[in-house]
Enzyme design. Structure first.
Site, PDB file in Angstrom:
ATOM      1  N   ASP A  85       0.788  -1.246   0.000  1.00  0.00           N
ATOM      2  CA  ASP A  85       0.000   0.000   0.000  1.00  0.00           C
ATOM      3  C   ASP A  85       0.818   1.293   0.000  1.00  0.00           C
ATOM      4  OD1 ASP A  85      -1.948  -1.903   0.160  1.00  0.00           O
ATOM      5  OD2 ASP A  85      -2.838  -1.218   2.025  1.00  0.00           O
ATOM      6  N   ASP A 120      -4.463  -0.785  -1.712  1.00  0.00           N
ATOM      7  CA  ASP A 120      -5.781  -0.711  -1.110  1.00  0.00           C
ATOM      8  C   ASP A 120      -6.652  -0.122  -2.217  1.00  0.00           C
ATOM      9  OD1 ASP A 120      -6.901  -1.351   1.388  1.00  0.00           O
ATOM     10  OD2 ASP A 120      -7.007   0.754   2.010  1.00  0.00           O
ATOM     11  N   HIS A 153     -10.471   0.536  -2.867  1.00  0.00           N
ATOM     12  CA  HIS A 153     -11.846   0.475  -2.360  1.00  0.00           C
ATOM     13  C   HIS A 153     -12.865   1.104  -3.304  1.00  0.00           C
ATOM     14  CE1 HIS A 153     -10.328  -0.783   1.489  1.00  0.00           C
ATOM     15  NE2 HIS A 153      -9.800   0.381   1.820  1.00  0.00           N
ATOM     16  N   HIS A 196     -17.336   1.643   0.363  1.00  0.00           N
ATOM     17  CA  HIS A 196     -16.678   0.679   1.268  1.00  0.00           C
ATOM     18  C   HIS A 196     -17.109   0.834   2.722  1.00  0.00           C
ATOM     19  CE1 HIS A 196     -13.334  -1.615   3.170  1.00  0.00           C
ATOM     20  NE2 HIS A 196     -13.634  -2.392   2.157  1.00  0.00           N
ATOM     21  N   HIS A 227     -10.546   6.752   1.587  1.00  0.00           N
ATOM     22  CA  HIS A 227      -9.157   6.630   1.126  1.00  0.00           C
ATOM     23  C   HIS A 227      -9.063   5.576   0.040  1.00  0.00           C
ATOM     24  CE1 HIS A 227      -9.617   3.447   4.116  1.00  0.00           C
ATOM     25  NE2 HIS A 227      -8.701   2.788   3.445  1.00  0.00           N
ATOM     26  N   LYS A 235      -6.610  -4.928  -3.259  1.00  0.00           N
ATOM     27  CA  LYS A 235      -7.327  -5.536  -2.121  1.00  0.00           C
ATOM     28  C   LYS A 235      -8.327  -4.566  -1.533  1.00  0.00           C
ATOM     29  CE  LYS A 235      -3.935  -4.102   1.249  1.00  0.00           C
ATOM     30  NZ  LYS A 235      -4.853  -3.215   1.994  1.00  0.00           N
ATOM     31  N   CYS A 261      -2.116  -2.860   7.558  1.00  0.00           N
ATOM     32  CA  CYS A 261      -2.009  -3.766   6.412  1.00  0.00           C
ATOM     33  C   CYS A 261      -0.706  -4.554   6.388  1.00  0.00           C
ATOM     34  CB  CYS A 261      -2.234  -2.992   5.122  1.00  0.00           C
ATOM     35  SG  CYS A 261      -3.971  -2.490   4.981  1.00  0.00           S
TER      36      CYS A 261
HETATM   37  C1  VGL Z   1      -4.755   0.572   5.771  1.00  0.00           C
HETATM   38  C2  VGL Z   1      -6.287   1.556   7.147  1.00  0.00           C
HETATM   39  C3  VGL Z   1      -7.278   1.370   6.210  1.00  0.00           C
HETATM   40  C4  VGL Z   1      -3.329   0.166   5.535  1.00  0.00           C
HETATM   41  C5  VGL Z   1      -5.727   0.370   4.827  1.00  0.00           C
HETATM   42  O1  VGL Z   1      -2.920   0.057   4.363  1.00  0.00           O
HETATM   43  O2  VGL Z   1      -2.601  -0.046   6.525  1.00  0.00           O
HETATM   44  N1  VGL Z   1      -5.040   1.151   6.929  1.00  0.00           N
HETATM   45  N2  VGL Z   1      -6.986   0.774   5.058  1.00  0.00           N
HETATM   46 ZN    ZN Z   2      -8.394   0.754   3.443  1.00  0.00          ZN
END
Ligand code: VGL
Ligand code: ZN
Length: 231
Positions: free
Chosen positions: A18, A59, A61, A65, A104, A129, A177
């Site tokens: 990410d 990430d 979404h 989401h 996000h 993901k 993550c």
């Molecule tokens: C993440 C919060 C929400 C991460 C992803 O990549 O750590 N944290 N979505």
């Molecule tokens: Zn996320």
């Protein structure tokens, strides 16, 4: 792992989690403090010929989401503070509580792009993901439900097919993550390392607790120096 302990079969994968604009200062909607500082470390690792495969995750979404505070009614919709309970759409007896975030990494937006400083030419595969709006999925492998699973990237099987033995994890965020991806990689049977200089936490005060949790699973936190990486 000291080089002397290296097993005869050593096919390490690098998992870059990410590294997206929304997780980085200055403009990310869910910016991790000093998140951009890990980019040179990650580029150095990407260039290391020891890795047999290099995966980047995103990430990714939909705007609907379930982890977005904006998709929940007041008053329990405060990003970072509020939680929601997620129920397995296939099995109402399976639930988990999860934190709500600012919007996000919405598919196709600027914030969802990988940071341009990352040397993408070295990346073999990009895994998206968190694409199912019904479940939170910090792990790049699958969602937390098991009876049955709701969303699975198939990455475990692809790494196994490539005969990967060791997985080195870097990226954002250490306490979400990175942590859950490392744990699922370990549960899948890989030897797992989290590279300390290659990750930052959303909550830096959680660092030691997360390190202990990872160590409890047999995951090793390594530095890039001192031969700890295994080469
Ligand atoms: C993440 C919060 C929400 C991460 C992803 O990549 O750590 N944290 N979505
Ligand atoms: Zn996320």
């Amino acid at each position: 792992m000291p080089t002397s302990d290296r097993p005869s079969k050593f096919n390490p994968a690098l998992l870059v989690v990410d590294m997206q604009e929304d997780f980085c200062p200055p403009n990310g909607s869910l910016a991790v403090g000093n998140g951009r500082d890990v980019i040179p470390v990650i580029n150095t690792l990407l260039a290391n010929p020891a890795f047999t495969t290099r995966i980047a995750t995103k990430d990714w979404h939909p705007s609907t989401h379930i982890s977005f505070a904006s998709n929940h009614p007041a008053p329990n919709n405060v990003p970072f503070t509020s939680y929601t309970t997620i129920t397995n759409p296939h099995n109402p007896s399976e639930t988990y509580k999860t934190r709500l975030w600012p919007d996000h990494c919405v598919q196709g937006t600027k914030g969802a792009e990988l940071v341009p400083e990352l040397d993408q030419s070295l990346i073999d595969e990009i895994v998206e993901k968190g694409t199912d709006d019904r479940v939170e999925m910090y792990s790049c492998f699958h969602d937390p439900f098991e009876h049955p699973r709701v969303s699975d990237s198939g990455l475990v099987e692809r790494l196994q097919k490539k005969d990967v033995t060791h997985v080195y994890v870097v990226g954002l965020a250490m306490d979400y993550c990175v942590k859950y991806s490392a744990i699922d990689a370990k549960k899948a049977g890989f030897e797992v390392y989290v590279v300390e200089e290659g990750t930052k936490a959303v909550d830096p005060s959680a660092w030691e607790e997360v390190r202990k949790e990872l160590e409890g699973y047999g995951i090793v936190m390594v530095g890039t120096g001192g031969g700890e990486m295994g080469w």
